[in-house]
Write a protein that holds these residues in place. Structure first.
Motif, PDB file in Angstrom:
ATOM      1  N   THR A   1      35.068 -87.669 -29.677  1.00 40.28           N
ATOM      2  CA  THR A   1      34.576 -87.211 -28.377  1.00 40.28           C
ATOM      3  C   THR A   1      33.064 -87.333 -28.356  1.00 40.28           C
ATOM      4  O   THR A   1      32.429 -87.593 -29.371  1.00 40.28           O
ATOM      5  N   SER A   2      32.481 -87.124 -27.207  1.00 41.92           N
ATOM      6  CA  SER A   2      31.034 -87.263 -27.079  1.00 41.92           C
ATOM      7  C   SER A   2      30.275 -86.197 -27.865  1.00 41.92           C
ATOM      8  O   SER A   2      29.116 -86.386 -28.184  1.00 41.92           O
ATOM      9  N   ILE A   3      30.913 -85.085 -28.170  1.00 43.39           N
ATOM     10  CA  ILE A   3      30.231 -84.039 -28.919  1.00 43.39           C
ATOM     11  C   ILE A   3      30.898 -83.818 -30.278  1.00 43.39           C
ATOM     12  O   ILE A   3      30.935 -82.722 -30.801  1.00 43.39           O
ATOM     13  N   VAL A   4      31.386 -84.918 -30.869  1.00 45.67           N
ATOM     14  CA  VAL A   4      32.102 -84.828 -32.140  1.00 45.67           C
ATOM     15  C   VAL A   4      31.189 -84.351 -33.272  1.00 45.67           C
ATOM     16  O   VAL A   4      31.654 -83.812 -34.256  1.00 45.67           O
ATOM     17  N   SER A   5      29.874 -84.504 -33.138  1.00 42.40           N
ATOM     18  CA  SER A   5      28.986 -84.077 -34.203  1.00 42.40           C
ATOM     19  C   SER A   5      28.908 -82.547 -34.304  1.00 42.40           C
ATOM     20  O   SER A   5      28.527 -82.021 -35.328  1.00 42.40           O
ATOM     21  N   LEU A   6      29.268 -81.867 -33.246  1.00 41.55           N
ATOM     22  CA  LEU A   6      29.278 -80.404 -33.286  1.00 41.55           C
ATOM     23  C   LEU A   6      30.580 -79.917 -33.904  1.00 41.55           C
ATOM     24  O   LEU A   6      31.622 -80.528 -33.748  1.00 41.55           O
ATOM     25  N   SER A   7      30.510 -78.800 -34.585  1.00 42.75           N
ATOM     26  CA  SER A   7      31.718 -78.234 -35.159  1.00 42.75           C
ATOM     27  C   SER A   7      32.641 -77.751 -34.054  1.00 42.75           C
ATOM     28  O   SER A   7      32.228 -77.542 -32.921  1.00 42.75           O
ATOM     29  N   TRP A   8      33.905 -77.507 -34.423  1.00 46.51           N
ATOM     30  CA  TRP A   8      34.879 -77.070 -33.435  1.00 46.51           C
ATOM     31  C   TRP A   8      34.472 -75.739 -32.818  1.00 46.51           C
ATOM     32  O   TRP A   8      34.577 -75.537 -31.615  1.00 46.51           O
ATOM     33  N   THR A   9      34.013 -74.791 -33.638  1.00 42.48           N
ATOM     34  CA  THR A   9      33.617 -73.484 -33.111  1.00 42.48           C
ATOM     35  C   THR A   9      32.390 -73.584 -32.210  1.00 42.48           C
ATOM     36  O   THR A   9      32.282 -72.853 -31.228  1.00 42.48           O
ATOM     37  N   THR A  10      31.492 -74.478 -32.523  1.00 40.83           N
ATOM     38  CA  THR A  10      30.317 -74.668 -31.676  1.00 40.83           C
ATOM     39  C   THR A  10      30.720 -75.260 -30.332  1.00 40.83           C
ATOM     40  O   THR A  10      30.207 -74.858 -29.290  1.00 40.83           O
ATOM     41  N   ARG A  11      31.669 -76.192 -30.353  1.00 39.14           N
ATOM     42  CA  ARG A  11      32.165 -76.748 -29.088  1.00 39.14           C
ATOM     43  C   ARG A  11      32.866 -75.681 -28.266  1.00 39.14           C
ATOM     44  O   ARG A  11      32.725 -75.622 -27.045  1.00 39.14           O
ATOM     45  N   LEU A  12      33.639 -74.817 -28.942  1.00 41.43           N
ATOM     46  CA  LEU A  12      34.319 -73.728 -28.249  1.00 41.43           C
ATOM     47  C   LEU A  12      33.301 -72.784 -27.610  1.00 41.43           C
ATOM     48  O   LEU A  12      33.442 -72.389 -26.445  1.00 41.43           O
ATOM     49  N   LEU A  13      32.268 -72.442 -28.349  1.00 40.91           N
ATOM     50  CA  LEU A  13      31.211 -71.568 -27.848  1.00 40.91           C
ATOM     51  C   LEU A  13      30.510 -72.192 -26.643  1.00 40.91           C
ATOM     52  O   LEU A  13      30.276 -71.536 -25.628  1.00 40.91           O
ATOM     53  N   SER A  14      30.221 -73.473 -26.746  1.00 38.54           N
ATOM     54  CA  SER A  14      29.564 -74.188 -25.647  1.00 38.54           C
ATOM     55  C   SER A  14      30.456 -74.252 -24.413  1.00 38.54           C
ATOM     56  O   SER A  14      30.005 -74.009 -23.288  1.00 38.54           O
ATOM     57  N   SER A  15      31.733 -74.558 -24.600  1.00 38.49           N
ATOM     58  CA  SER A  15      32.671 -74.635 -23.470  1.00 38.49           C
ATOM     59  C   SER A  15      32.870 -73.276 -22.815  1.00 38.49           C
ATOM     60  O   SER A  15      32.953 -73.177 -21.589  1.00 38.49           O
ATOM     61  N   ALA A  16      32.930 -72.226 -23.618  1.00 40.31           N
ATOM     62  CA  ALA A  16      33.075 -70.880 -23.065  1.00 40.31           C
ATOM     63  C   ALA A  16      31.843 -70.503 -22.246  1.00 40.31           C
ATOM     64  O   ALA A  16      31.956 -69.896 -21.178  1.00 40.31           O
ATOM     65  N   ALA A  17      30.664 -70.880 -22.735  1.00 41.97           N
ATOM     66  CA  ALA A  17      29.427 -70.581 -22.010  1.00 41.97           C
ATOM     67  C   ALA A  17      29.396 -71.290 -20.657  1.00 41.97           C
ATOM     68  O   ALA A  17      29.134 -70.672 -19.618  1.00 41.97           O
ATOM     69  N   ILE A  18      29.664 -72.589 -20.666  1.00 36.30           N
ATOM     70  CA  ILE A  18      29.645 -73.360 -19.418  1.00 36.30           C
ATOM     71  C   ILE A  18      30.758 -72.878 -18.483  1.00 36.30           C
ATOM     72  O   ILE A  18      30.553 -72.734 -17.275  1.00 36.30           O
ATOM     73  N   GLY A  19      31.922 -72.601 -19.024  1.00 36.26           N
ATOM     74  CA  GLY A  19      33.032 -72.110 -18.210  1.00 36.26           C
ATOM     75  C   GLY A  19      32.728 -70.769 -17.563  1.00 36.26           C
ATOM     76  O   GLY A  19      33.027 -70.550 -16.387  1.00 36.26           O
ATOM     77  N   SER A  20      32.124 -69.864 -18.323  1.00 40.69           N
ATOM     78  CA  SER A  20      31.819 -68.538 -17.770  1.00 40.69           C
ATOM     79  C   SER A  20      30.788 -68.623 -16.653  1.00 40.69           C
ATOM     80  O   SER A  20      30.926 -67.945 -15.623  1.00 40.69           O
ATOM     81  N   LEU A  21      29.791 -69.455 -16.823  1.00 42.16           N
ATOM     82  CA  LEU A  21      28.794 -69.621 -15.758  1.00 42.16           C
ATOM     83  C   LEU A  21      29.405 -70.298 -14.543  1.00 42.16           C
ATOM     84  O   LEU A  21      29.112 -69.927 -13.393  1.00 42.16           O
ATOM     85  N   SER A  22      30.273 -71.276 -14.773  1.00 42.35           N
ATOM     86  CA  SER A  22      30.964 -71.951 -13.663  1.00 42.35           C
ATOM     87  C   SER A  22      31.892 -70.993 -12.928  1.00 42.35           C
ATOM     88  O   SER A  22      31.941 -70.984 -11.694  1.00 42.35           O
ATOM     89  N   GLY A  23      32.633 -70.177 -13.667  1.00 42.07           N
ATOM     90  CA  GLY A  23      33.533 -69.202 -13.058  1.00 42.07           C
ATOM     91  C   GLY A  23      32.771 -68.175 -12.236  1.00 42.07           C
ATOM     92  O   GLY A  23      33.208 -67.787 -11.144  1.00 42.07           O
ATOM     93  N   THR A  24      31.629 -67.742 -12.752  1.00 35.09           N
ATOM     94  CA  THR A  24      30.804 -66.782 -12.015  1.00 35.09           C
ATOM     95  C   THR A  24      30.321 -67.399 -10.709  1.00 35.09           C
ATOM     96  O   THR A  24      30.395 -66.764  -9.643  1.00 35.09           O
ATOM     97  N   ALA A  25      29.844 -68.640 -10.778  1.00 38.16           N
ATOM     98  CA  ALA A  25      29.367 -69.316  -9.563  1.00 38.16           C
ATOM     99  C   ALA A  25      30.513 -69.539  -8.574  1.00 38.16           C
ATOM    100  O   ALA A  25      30.346 -69.324  -7.361  1.00 38.16           O
ATOM    101  N   PHE A  26      31.661 -69.944  -9.079  1.00 42.36           N
ATOM    102  CA  PHE A  26      32.820 -70.193  -8.209  1.00 42.36           C
ATOM    103  C   PHE A  26      33.241 -68.924  -7.484  1.00 42.36           C
ATOM    104  O   PHE A  26      33.499 -68.931  -6.277  1.00 42.36           O
ATOM    105  N   LEU A  27      33.307 -67.800  -8.203  1.00 43.96           N
ATOM    106  CA  LEU A  27      33.717 -66.554  -7.556  1.00 43.96           C
ATOM    107  C   LEU A  27      32.634 -66.000  -6.642  1.00 43.96           C
ATOM    108  O   LEU A  27      32.950 -65.335  -5.657  1.00 43.96           O
ATOM    109  N   ALA A  28      31.377 -66.280  -6.930  1.00 42.24           N
ATOM    110  CA  ALA A  28      30.305 -65.874  -6.015  1.00 42.24           C
ATOM    111  C   ALA A  28      30.465 -66.594  -4.677  1.00 42.24           C
ATOM    112  O   ALA A  28      30.362 -65.977  -3.606  1.00 42.24           O
ATOM    113  N   ILE A  29      30.761 -67.877  -4.738  1.00 42.22           N
ATOM    114  CA  ILE A  29      30.987 -68.658  -3.517  1.00 42.22           C
ATOM    115  C   ILE A  29      32.258 -68.180  -2.833  1.00 42.22           C
ATOM    116  O   ILE A  29      32.293 -67.994  -1.609  1.00 42.22           O
ATOM    117  N   GLY A  30      33.320 -67.957  -3.600  1.00 49.47           N
ATOM    118  CA  GLY A  30      34.587 -67.500  -3.036  1.00 49.47           C
ATOM    119  C   GLY A  30      34.475 -66.143  -2.367  1.00 49.47           C
ATOM    120  O   GLY A  30      35.010 -65.924  -1.278  1.00 49.47           O
TER     121      GLY A  30
END
Length: 192
Positions: free
Chosen positions: A56-85
Motif C-alpha cells: 500500500t502507499s503507506i506500507v512503510s508505517l507499522s500496522w498500529t501506526t496506520r490504525l492510529l492514523s486512520s482513526a485520527a482521520i476518521g474521527s475528524l471526518s466523522g465530526t465534520a460530517f455530523l456537524a454538517i448533518g
C-alpha cells in the motif's frame, strides 16, 4: 457526562443551553462514529493487502501506526460530517425543538453513561499518545504530534464505548421483561 455539566429541568421548554448541549452531543457522537469507521477501513485495508500481497502507499508505517492514523482521520471526518448533518437537520427549527432534543439527551441515563465512558477514553487516549509521542515511542513513529494525539483520542473513544457496552446493566431480554411486566405479553405485528 452532559448531565453533570448542564442543568436538567423538569420540562423540556425550560431547558437552558439547548444549542450547546445538542451541538456537543452531535460532535462527540460524530467523533466516535468516525473513529470506528476509520479503524474498520484500516483493518479492511490491511487485510486486503495481506491477502492480495500488494504493498500500500503507506506500507512503510507499522500496522498500529496506520490504525492510529486512520482513526485520527476518521474521527475528524466523522465530526465534520455530523456537524454538517446537524446543521442541515436543525436549520430553521424552533427553539423548543432544540430544547426538546437536548432535554431528551440529558434524560437518557444510558446515553449519559456512554458519554462518560467515551469522554474518559478520549482524555486517557490523548494523554497516553501525547506522552508516547513526546518520548518517541514506536507506536507514534512517523506521525505528526497532532495526528498521534487525535488518533489516541479516537482509540480511547472506541475503547470507552466498548467498555460501556461490556459493562452496561441492561440487555434486550431485560428490557423485554420490563415491557411485558408493564404492558402485558408482546403480540405479533398486526395482532390486536
Amino acid at each position: 457526562m452532559l448531565q453533570r455539566i448542564f442543568h436538567h429541568p423538569t420540562y423540556a421548554e425550560d431547558q437552558p443551553s439547548a444549542y450547546t448541549i445538542l451541538t456537543i452531543h452531535c460532535l462527540h457522537r460524530g467523533f466516535t462514529a468516525g473513529a470506528i469507521i476509520g479503524s474498520l477501513v484500516s483493518f479492511a485495508r490491511s487485510a486486503s493487502s495481506a491477502i492480495l500481497r500488494r504493498p500500500t502507499s503507506i506500507v512503510s508505517l507499522s500496522w498500529t501506526t496506520r490504525l492510529l492514523s486512520s482513526a485520527a482521520i476518521g474521527s475528524l471526518s466523522g465530526t465534520a460530517f455530523l456537524a454538517i448533518g446537524m446543521t442541515a437537520r436543525m436549520w430553521g427549527r424552533e427553539e423548543i425543538e432544540w430544547q426538546d432534543r437536548s432535554w431528551r439527551i440529558l434524560a437518557n441515563r444510558g446515553q449519559n453513561e456512554e458519554d462518560g465512558w467515551s469522554a474518559g477514553g478520549i482524555i486517557l487516549g490523548t494523554l497516553g499518545m501525547g506522552i508516547m509521542a513526546r518520548r518517541g515511542a514506536g507506536l507514534t513513529a512517523g506521525l505528526p504530534l497532532w495526528k498521534s494525539m487525535v488518533g489516541g483520542a479516537a482509540g480511547g473513544s472506541i475503547l470507552g464505548t466498548v467498555g460501556h457496552v461490556l459493562t452496561s446493566s441492561g440487555s434486550v431480554q431485560d428490557v423485554e421483561k420490563k415491557i411485558v411486566a408493564a404492558e402485558g405479553p408482546l403480540k405479533p405485528n398486526g395482532a390486536t
